[in-house]
Write a protein that holds these residues in place. Structure first.
Motif, PDB file in Angstrom:
ATOM      1  N   ASN A  68       0.781  -1.228   0.000  1.00 39.44           N
ATOM      2  CA  ASN A  68       0.000   0.000   0.000  1.00 39.44           C
ATOM      3  C   ASN A  68       0.817   1.284   0.000  1.00 39.44           C
ATOM      4  OD1 ASN A  68      -2.554  -1.332   0.085  1.00 39.44           O
ATOM      5  ND2 ASN A  68      -2.162  -1.801   2.237  1.00 39.44           N
ATOM      6  N   GLY A  69       2.115   1.190   0.236  1.00 33.88           N
ATOM      7  CA  GLY A  69       2.919   2.397   0.303  1.00 33.88           C
ATOM      8  C   GLY A  69       2.579   3.219   1.536  1.00 33.88           C
ATOM      9  N   LEU A  70       3.064   4.462   1.573  1.00 39.69           N
ATOM     10  CA  LEU A  70       2.792   5.348   2.698  1.00 39.69           C
ATOM     11  C   LEU A  70       1.629   6.275   2.387  1.00 39.69           C
ATOM     12  CD1 LEU A  70       6.297   6.583   3.932  1.00 39.69           C
ATOM     13  CD2 LEU A  70       4.765   4.949   5.056  1.00 39.69           C
ATOM     14  N   LYS A  71       0.790   6.510   3.381  1.00 40.45           N
ATOM     15  CA  LYS A  71      -0.285   7.472   3.229  1.00 40.45           C
ATOM     16  C   LYS A  71       0.305   8.874   3.174  1.00 40.45           C
ATOM     17  CE  LYS A  71      -3.674   4.667   5.739  1.00 40.45           C
ATOM     18  NZ  LYS A  71      -4.587   4.622   6.906  1.00 40.45           N
ATOM     19  N   GLY A  72      -0.465   9.810   2.686  1.00 46.75           N
ATOM     20  CA  GLY A  72      -0.015  11.192   2.681  1.00 46.75           C
ATOM     21  C   GLY A  72       0.315  11.738   1.318  1.00 46.75           C
ATOM     22  N   ALA A  73      -0.015  10.994   0.244  1.00 43.47           N
ATOM     23  CA  ALA A  73       0.203  11.533  -1.101  1.00 43.47           C
ATOM     24  C   ALA A  73      -0.637  12.787  -1.280  1.00 43.47           C
ATOM     25  CB  ALA A  73      -0.162  10.496  -2.156  1.00 43.47           C
ATOM     26  N   SER A  74      -0.019  13.836  -1.808  1.00 42.07           N
ATOM     27  CA  SER A  74      -0.719  15.109  -1.999  1.00 42.07           C
ATOM     28  C   SER A  74      -1.535  15.076  -3.282  1.00 42.07           C
ATOM     29  CB  SER A  74       0.294  16.243  -2.064  1.00 42.07           C
ATOM     30  OG  SER A  74       1.052  16.161  -3.270  1.00 42.07           O
ATOM     31  N   GLN A  75      -2.365  16.103  -3.455  1.00 43.63           N
ATOM     32  CA  GLN A  75      -3.117  16.198  -4.696  1.00 43.63           C
ATOM     33  C   GLN A  75      -2.186  16.393  -5.881  1.00 43.63           C
ATOM     34  OE1 GLN A  75      -6.483  15.666  -5.090  1.00 43.63           O
ATOM     35  NE2 GLN A  75      -5.812  15.573  -7.233  1.00 43.63           N
ATOM     36  N   LEU A  76      -1.092  17.136  -5.672  1.00 40.97           N
ATOM     37  CA  LEU A  76      -0.128  17.301  -6.763  1.00 40.97           C
ATOM     38  C   LEU A  76       0.541  15.976  -7.098  1.00 40.97           C
ATOM     39  CD1 LEU A  76       1.247  19.194  -8.760  1.00 40.97           C
ATOM     40  CD2 LEU A  76       2.962  19.714  -6.988  1.00 40.97           C
ATOM     41  N   ASP A  77       0.852  15.171  -6.075  1.00 44.51           N
ATOM     42  CA  ASP A  77       1.383  13.822  -6.325  1.00 44.51           C
ATOM     43  C   ASP A  77       0.439  13.053  -7.250  1.00 44.51           C
ATOM     44  OD1 ASP A  77       3.433  14.358  -4.535  1.00 44.51           O
ATOM     45  OD2 ASP A  77       2.525  13.215  -2.896  1.00 44.51           O
ATOM     46  N   ARG A  78      -0.847  13.101  -6.949  1.00 44.21           N
ATOM     47  CA  ARG A  78      -1.846  12.359  -7.721  1.00 44.21           C
ATOM     48  C   ARG A  78      -1.956  12.907  -9.140  1.00 44.21           C
ATOM     49  NH1 ARG A  78      -4.875   9.328  -4.107  1.00 44.21           N
ATOM     50  NH2 ARG A  78      -4.533   9.914  -1.916  1.00 44.21           N
ATOM     51  N   ASP A  79      -1.922  14.224  -9.249  1.00 44.91           N
ATOM     52  CA  ASP A  79      -2.043  14.840 -10.571  1.00 44.91           C
ATOM     53  C   ASP A  79      -0.854  14.479 -11.458  1.00 44.91           C
ATOM     54  OD1 ASP A  79      -4.397  16.004  -9.748  1.00 44.91           O
ATOM     55  OD2 ASP A  79      -3.509  17.980  -9.358  1.00 44.91           O
ATOM     56  N   VAL A  80       0.352  14.543 -10.893  1.00 43.87           N
ATOM     57  CA  VAL A  80       1.550  14.222 -11.678  1.00 43.87           C
ATOM     58  C   VAL A  80       1.561  12.738 -12.021  1.00 43.87           C
ATOM     59  CG1 VAL A  80       4.075  14.203 -11.680  1.00 43.87           C
ATOM     60  CG2 VAL A  80       2.857  16.146 -10.707  1.00 43.87           C
ATOM     61  N   TRP A  81       1.190  11.886 -11.063  1.00 41.82           N
ATOM     62  CA  TRP A  81       1.117  10.438 -11.337  1.00 41.82           C
ATOM     63  C   TRP A  81       0.166  10.168 -12.504  1.00 41.82           C
ATOM     64  CZ3 TRP A  81       3.319   5.956  -9.270  1.00 41.82           C
ATOM     65  CH2 TRP A  81       2.716   4.748  -9.670  1.00 41.82           C
ATOM     66  N   GLU A  83      -0.954  12.207 -14.864  1.00 38.19           N
ATOM     67  CA  GLU A  83      -0.476  12.789 -16.118  1.00 38.19           C
ATOM     68  C   GLU A  83       0.657  11.962 -16.709  1.00 38.19           C
ATOM     69  OE1 GLU A  83       1.376  17.013 -17.827  1.00 38.19           O
ATOM     70  OE2 GLU A  83       0.892  16.803 -15.696  1.00 38.19           O
ATOM     71  N   PHE A  84       1.584  11.537 -15.862  1.00 44.18           N
ATOM     72  CA  PHE A  84       2.724  10.740 -16.296  1.00 44.18           C
ATOM     73  C   PHE A  84       2.276   9.448 -16.966  1.00 44.18           C
ATOM     74  CE2 PHE A  84       6.242   7.769 -15.747  1.00 44.18           C
ATOM     75  CZ  PHE A  84       7.383   8.542 -15.925  1.00 44.18           C
ATOM     76  N   HIS A  85       1.301   8.774 -16.363  1.00 47.29           N
ATOM     77  CA  HIS A  85       0.896   7.465 -16.871  1.00 47.29           C
ATOM     78  C   HIS A  85      -0.152   7.561 -17.976  1.00 47.29           C
ATOM     79  CE1 HIS A  85       2.771   6.501 -12.968  1.00 47.29           C
ATOM     80  NE2 HIS A  85       3.223   5.469 -13.642  1.00 47.29           N
TER      81      HIS A  85
END
Length: 264
Positions: A68-81, A83-85
């Protein structure tokens, strides 16, 4: 050294580039690759390792494996993820450009990411099949793919275990020239030495559903020649060497490779 400042879009592109060149078990602040990148970003190794683990929480492939990884991904983290994929053909070369700029001066140069050793300038342009090696964008894509695939296989041949990086190729299962959407997909790659890469590319060998090496009828015609016995028959039925946290090849890609070259 500031470690609590907000992450920028460009920084996240760089870290996401590294994310796909390391396995989950390598997201450690003591990892030399992470230490090297943290120094260039002006961040601490622990902050970079934590960001990699935040990104892991967004990875559907890890979730399928119960990670599951670590909690705490930001909205920018999600947006870049996202967009990248959604657009790897554009975002992978861009991320590689940002990554390389931290370590090399010339625009034509690129880097190598070697876990346990660090990040260094590539000694020469990445080898392997490419239709436009003269273009920087394509060269960066090849460099990214090579690092991602070789590191996924612990920088050794997946068939023989040969650990000499200079003799390894990031082999495409579905050919680069015909499958644009899968060119940079690590699941479309297998680390093979130059001999077995050529054999795989020509359909002289393939791999079954259990990732065991198959020998083609064309190669069997050369038996019992000693060189063929030593280089190929000796490995028939052997399973690809993959770490427990490695990303395995896509089964559908291997099935298409077998079908194209007439393996039963």
């Amino acid at each position: 050294m500031a470690s609590r400042r907000r992450w920028t879009y460009d920084e996240l592109l760089v870290v996401l580039n590294l994310y796909h060149k390391l396995r989950f078990g390598q997201f450690d602040q003591r990892q030399p690759v992470i230490i090297d990148l943290a120094e260039r970003l002006g961040r601490t190794p622990s902050s970079v390792a934590m960001k990699l683990s935040n990104l892991a929480s967004l990875d559907p492939a890890l979730k399928l494996r119960g990670i599951n990884g670590l909690k705490g991904a930001s909205q920018l983290d999600r947006d870049v993820w996202d967009e990248f994929h959604a657009n790897p053909a554009e975002l992978v070369p861009l991320s590689q450009e940002r990554f390389d700029a931290l370590f090399v001066d010339a625009q034509s140069e690129t880097t190598e990411v070697i876990p346990g050793i660090g990040i260094r300038p590539a000694s020469k342009p990445p080898t392997g099949e490419t239709e436009t090696t003269r273009l920087t964008k394509q060269r960066r894509g090849q460099g990214y793919f090579r690092d991602a695939v070789l590191n996924n296989y612990d920088n050794r041949c997946g068939l023989t275990g040969l650990p000499v990086r200079e003799l390894l190729i990031a082999s495409h299962i579905l050919p680069w020239r015909d499958h644009v959407a899968e060119r940079l997909n690590v699941r479309n790659g297998i680390a093979l030495n130059r001999l077995h890469d050529a054999a795989f590319d020509q359909g002289l060998i393939s791999f079954d559903e259990d990732l065991r090496m198959l020998l083609s009828g064309r190669l069997r015609d050369y038996l019992p020649h000693d060189a063929v016995k030593l280089s190929f028959e000796a490995h028939q039925g052997n399973e690809l060497l993959l770490a427990s946290d490695a990303t395995p090849p896509e089964q559908n890609f291997l099935a298409r490779h077998r079908a194209f070259f007439g393996f039963p």
